[in-house]
Write an enzyme that holds these catalytic residues in place. Structure first.
Site, PDB file in Angstrom:
ATOM      1  N   LYS A 153       0.840  -1.245  -0.016  1.00 11.83           N
ATOM      2  CA  LYS A 153      -0.015   0.073   0.017  1.00 11.83           C
ATOM      3  C   LYS A 153       0.985   1.190  -0.171  1.00 11.83           C
ATOM      4  O   LYS A 153       0.502   2.265  -0.807  1.00 11.83           O
ATOM      5  CB  LYS A 153      -0.903  -0.158   1.031  1.00 11.83           C
ATOM      6  CG  LYS A 153      -2.109   1.196   1.323  1.00 11.83           C
ATOM      7  CD  LYS A 153      -2.947   0.946   2.486  1.00 11.83           C
ATOM      8  CE  LYS A 153      -3.882   2.184   2.466  1.00 11.83           C
ATOM      9  NZ  LYS A 153      -4.598   2.267   3.775  1.00 11.83           N
ATOM     10  N   GLU A 183      11.161  -4.339   3.674  1.00 12.60           N
ATOM     11  CA  GLU A 183      11.291  -5.804   3.303  1.00 12.60           C
ATOM     12  C   GLU A 183      10.851  -5.898   1.920  1.00 12.60           C
ATOM     13  O   GLU A 183      11.434  -6.636   1.179  1.00 12.60           O
ATOM     14  CB  GLU A 183      10.411  -6.808   4.143  1.00 12.60           C
ATOM     15  CG  GLU A 183      10.823  -6.562   5.768  1.00 12.60           C
ATOM     16  CD  GLU A 183      10.346  -5.653   6.404  1.00 12.60           C
ATOM     17  OE1 GLU A 183      10.052  -4.568   6.320  1.00 12.60           O
ATOM     18  OE2 GLU A 183      10.096  -5.963   7.755  1.00 12.60           O
ATOM     19  N   GLY A 205      -4.322  -2.545   5.122  1.00 13.13           N
ATOM     20  CA  GLY A 205      -3.621  -3.634   4.698  1.00 13.13           C
ATOM     21  C   GLY A 205      -4.382  -5.039   5.357  1.00 13.13           C
ATOM     22  O   GLY A 205      -4.628  -5.734   4.533  1.00 13.13           O
ATOM     23  N   ARG A 206      -4.481  -5.038   6.669  1.00  9.70           N
ATOM     24  CA  ARG A 206      -5.053  -6.378   6.987  1.00  9.70           C
ATOM     25  C   ARG A 206      -6.554  -6.610   6.646  1.00  9.70           C
ATOM     26  O   ARG A 206      -7.151  -7.524   7.083  1.00  9.70           O
ATOM     27  CB  ARG A 206      -4.827  -6.250   8.736  1.00  9.70           C
ATOM     28  CG  ARG A 206      -5.379  -5.296   9.381  1.00  9.70           C
ATOM     29  CD  ARG A 206      -4.901  -4.942  10.761  1.00  9.70           C
ATOM     30  NE  ARG A 206      -5.203  -3.832  11.627  1.00  9.70           N
ATOM     31  CZ  ARG A 206      -4.680  -2.636  11.353  1.00  9.70           C
ATOM     32  NH1 ARG A 206      -3.798  -2.501  10.859  1.00  9.70           N
ATOM     33  NH2 ARG A 206      -5.288  -1.786  12.296  1.00  9.70           N
ATOM     34  N   GLU A 216      -3.043  -6.652  15.373  1.00 12.18           N
ATOM     35  CA  GLU A 216      -2.507  -5.255  14.905  1.00 12.18           C
ATOM     36  C   GLU A 216      -3.886  -4.014  14.945  1.00 12.18           C
ATOM     37  O   GLU A 216      -3.705  -2.933  15.204  1.00 12.18           O
ATOM     38  CB  GLU A 216      -2.195  -5.272  13.638  1.00 12.18           C
ATOM     39  CG  GLU A 216      -1.242  -3.828  12.905  1.00 12.18           C
ATOM     40  CD  GLU A 216      -0.520  -4.105  11.638  1.00 12.18           C
ATOM     41  OE1 GLU A 216       0.587  -4.630  11.894  1.00 12.18           O
ATOM     42  OE2 GLU A 216      -1.169  -3.893  10.718  1.00 12.18           O
ATOM     43  N   HIS A 263      -2.058 -32.608  19.632  1.00 14.16           N
ATOM     44  CA  HIS A 263      -0.710 -33.292  20.266  1.00 14.16           C
ATOM     45  C   HIS A 263       0.552 -32.332  20.084  1.00 14.16           C
ATOM     46  O   HIS A 263       1.521 -32.625  20.147  1.00 14.16           O
ATOM     47  CB  HIS A 263      -0.459 -34.382  18.713  1.00 14.16           C
ATOM     48  CG  HIS A 263      -1.465 -35.179  18.835  1.00 14.16           C
ATOM     49  ND1 HIS A 263      -1.408 -36.532  19.421  1.00 14.16           N
ATOM     50  CD2 HIS A 263      -2.494 -35.420  17.935  1.00 14.16           C
ATOM     51  CE1 HIS A 263      -2.384 -37.185  19.083  1.00 14.16           C
ATOM     52  NE2 HIS A 263      -3.058 -36.596  18.214  1.00 14.16           N
ATOM     53  N   LYS A 268      10.509   0.065  13.332  1.00 12.63           N
ATOM     54  CA  LYS A 268      11.011   0.277  12.075  1.00 12.63           C
ATOM     55  C   LYS A 268      11.900   1.427  12.162  1.00 12.63           C
ATOM     56  O   LYS A 268      13.242   1.343  11.329  1.00 12.63           O
ATOM     57  CB  LYS A 268       9.675   0.655  11.433  1.00 12.63           C
ATOM     58  CG  LYS A 268       8.657  -0.241  10.561  1.00 12.63           C
ATOM     59  CD  LYS A 268       7.908   0.356   9.715  1.00 12.63           C
ATOM     60  CE  LYS A 268       6.631  -0.600   9.719  1.00 12.63           C
ATOM     61  NZ  LYS A 268       5.420  -0.254   8.803  1.00 12.63           N
TER      62      LYS A 268
END
Ligand code: F6P
Length: 540
Positions: free
Chosen positions: A209, A215, A267-268, A354, A385, A500
């Site tokens: 965005k 990254e 974004g999310r 977030e 398990h 950041k």
């Protein structure tokens, strides 16, 4: 905008008293689940989903008080404000209109007096046209071969939801297409992917965005260099999804196409926008993606139009606040008994944590009651398990189970010892909810099960694209309803900024050292300096 704390509502005090009552031995879950007609009050159906909260530590009075809280907090009105384009993201002064991305009704959605639906429909049509050209091989890579490998470059909200949906619908993928996610800046991620793809038939989809995420930019650079070295034309192999008018639209960037997401989509919450739309339509086909959108749209309508007591995501949000703030459970697990839903928990981790891992009310005052839940999960029965020892006898945490009635691969439903594998799976799901709630007395402390451990169960008919859309929109609506209850803004994320900024400073030190061997990392603190020196020494 919410300016009030939860304690400002008289019903909050009543809920606190009610929580003390529900903690009494006579209200242990082993008694509650046996109450006559328990399912009449604790089971909801809507928008193609079933939501069973009979194994939560609540009774009818608790639910009445929680409904009153929802009414007092006016959380349905807040949801309506959100879907109608009001500037609900107050700290960033913008709307949150992910619901518009899956609207097919033809009704307008106004933001600042302008109908945004034509823009949304244009992007949807642009994706459809582009995908048809790729699938028919009218558009190919620079050597004329049809695309077969899709690599999404993006991180956080620019990939997690898409990864969840692509896993959930993997069996419906266009047969020749393979999809990869290059999210981490870790070179292992890049190295593994390029060892599996064929560069000539690879389409890279760079999704960001902001187009400033280090990254993503580092990975995109690596991908450009990799393709260039292979002698392939970059403008035939890269696609960009980014914010309209943002830095990702630089004319010098080589690309086959670019698609807009909008400022008003976080974004999310962006899976149903071009962020999910481009890779998922390429991977699954236009028709499957549209069916997925229509499922999400149905859940949005349910969330907006259904009264509090029958509203699935709203009731789930109320139970979340009840468990967190009134019974004192800070964590929640999501355990789908369906391996295709294995990426549900990682997506909801970001969506929930977030959005609601916040310390202030939307209006700015510090929250009196903590917001947010620690979310984790793993598919059942694998989870049993793995960490269910803690779930049964260690520190308790509520669980949201997800069950699917009709699995894929019906050809393998032959029964062994009279029980099919799928029935075995369901036996486990039902057993876990019961065992956690009821517990079991045992004279030996090591073998004693205290029980009283709450859970809810979501049931889907099958893993159709519509149901995956409903499930996604259920969690999105649940998350924003939780925020409207706690009073925080679920659409900003200032908490990720400090890390950041510190990384920016350290990156700068590394850059200086790369150009000058004698540089001594003078700006970092002593511990960071120790790590930087260790990294450059090549020895741990
Ligand atoms: O982690 C912070 C964050 O800003 C998320 O909110 C977002 O989903 C992710 O980084 C990626 O951001 P972008 O799409 O701008 O690259």
């Amino acid at each position: 905008m919410n300016t009030k704390q939860l304690k400002d509502y008289p019903v909050w005090e009543k809920l606190k008293q009610q929580a003390e009552i529900m903690k009494q031995p006579e209200n242990h879950l082993k008694h509650l689940i046996l109450k006559r007609n328990r399912l009449d009050t604790c089971l909801l159906k809507g928008a193609g989903m079933l939501y069973d909260f009979s194994h939560q530590r609540i009774d009818e009075r608790t639910m009445r008080l929680l409904f009153k809280l929802a009414e007092s907090r006016k959380i349905r009105a807040s949801f309506t404000s959100m879907v109608s384009g009001e500037s609900i993201n107050v700290t960033e002064e913008r709307a949150a209109l992910h619901t518009a991305c899956r609207k097919f009704s033809g009704d307008p959605v106004f933001m600042d007096g302008k109908d945004i639906m034509p823009d949304i429909r244009n992007v949807r049509d642009q994706i459809k046209g582009f995908v048809s050209q790729i699938h028919s091989a009218a558009l190919t890579g620079s050597t004329g071969k049809a695309f077969r490998h899709l690599v999404v470059i993006g991180i956080g909200g620019s990939y997690l939801g898409t990864e969840f949906v692509s896993c959930a619908l993997q069996e419906q993928a266009i047969s020749r297409m393979k999809l990869y996610f290059l999210s981490n800046v870790d070179i292992h991620n890049f190295g593994r992917i390029v060892s599996e793809i064929e560069p000539e038939t690879t389409l890279w989809i760079v999704i960001s965005k902001s187009f400033t995420t280090p990254e993503t930019l580092a990975n995109a650079r690596l991908a450009y260099e990799f393709m260039e070295k292979k002698g392939l034309a970059l403008k035939k192999h890269f696609v960009i999804v980014t914010r309209k008018g943002g830095p990702g639209h630089h004319p010098a960037t080589p690309k086959l196409a670019s698609f807009d997401m909008f400022d008003f989509i976080g974004g999310r919450y962006s899976v149903t926008s071009a962020v999910g739309g481009v890779p998922l339509s390429l991977y699954l086909g236009n028709e499957t993606f549209e069916r997925f959108l229509k499922g999400a749209e149905e859940m949005d309508r349910h969330a907006e139009e259904t009264p509090v007591s029958k509203n699935l995501p709203l009731v789930a949000a109320l139970l979340s606040v009840w468990n967190n703030n009134l019974l004192g459970y800070p964590a929640q697990a999501i355990i789908p008994y369906a391996s295709p839903l294995r990426k549900l928990a990682p997506h909801i981790q970001q969506l929930g944590m977030e959005s609601n891992g916040k310390q202030v009310l939307a209006a700015g005052d510090r929250l009196d009651e903590p917001a947010g839940t620690i979310i984790f999960g793993e598919p059942g029965t694998n989870a049993q398990h793995s960490f269910f020892q803690l779930a049964h006898q260690g520190r308790p945490f509520p669980i949201e189970f997800v069950g699917v009635i009709h699995p894929r691969y019906p050809q393998y439903l032959d029964s062994s010892k009279g029980v099919t594998n799928h029935q075995e799976l369901w036996a486990n799901l039902i057993a876990q909810a019961t065992a956690l709630a009821a517990g079991r007395e045992d004279g030996s402390p090591a073998r004693h099960f205290p029980g009283n451990r709450p859970s809810s169960t979501i049931v889907l008919a099958d893993l159709s694209p519509e149901n995956i859309g409903r499930l996604l929109a259920f969690y999105e609506a649940k998350t924003v309803f939780e925020a409207f209850l706690w009073g925080n803004n679920p659409f900003d994320q200032f908490g990720v900024e400090l890390g950041k900024t510190v990384a920016d400073d350290i990156r700068q030190e590394i850059l200086t050292r790369n150009g000058n061997e004698n540089y001594g990392f003078s700006k970092s603190d002593q511990i960071a300096r120790y790590y930087l020196e260790t990294l450059f020494s090549g020895q741990p």
